[in-house]
Design a protein around this motif. Sequence first.
Motif, PDB file in Angstrom:
ATOM      1  N   LEU A  60      33.023  36.911  37.055  1.00  0.00           N
ATOM      2  CA  LEU A  60      32.755  37.625  38.310  1.00  0.00           C
ATOM      3  C   LEU A  60      31.890  36.794  39.253  1.00  0.00           C
ATOM      4  N   ILE A  63      34.058  34.228  40.850  1.00  0.00           N
ATOM      5  CA  ILE A  63      34.897  34.823  41.891  1.00  0.00           C
ATOM      6  C   ILE A  63      34.081  35.095  43.152  1.00  0.00           C
ATOM      7  N   GLY A  66      32.490  31.609  44.489  1.00  0.00           N
ATOM      8  CA  GLY A  66      33.412  30.479  44.573  1.00  0.00           C
ATOM      9  C   GLY A  66      33.508  29.889  45.967  1.00  0.00           C
TER      10      GLY A  66
END
Length: 87
Positions: A60, A63, A66
């Motif tokens: 997570l 994500i 990123g």
Amino acid sequence: MSLEMVMDVLRDAFIRTLLISAPVLLVGMIVGLVISIFQATTQIQEQTLSFVPKLIAVLLTLILAGNFMLNILLEFTKYIFRLISSL
């Protein structure tokens, strides 16, 4: 290319490496600490109990952070290409 320029590039690369790796490492450490405290208080010693939540938290974080990490790498790459073209 002077020694000062090489040292500046290495210092900048090291700082950017720390910036890129810090969110994932911090989240992994915090989740690991919380899970280890939970395991110590409940006396549950299951190995997957510590692995799976850390894996999910790190994914997570990758994500969510990123874009931030990619922007740092792109800025450094552009800086290096500008530096190479100016030599």
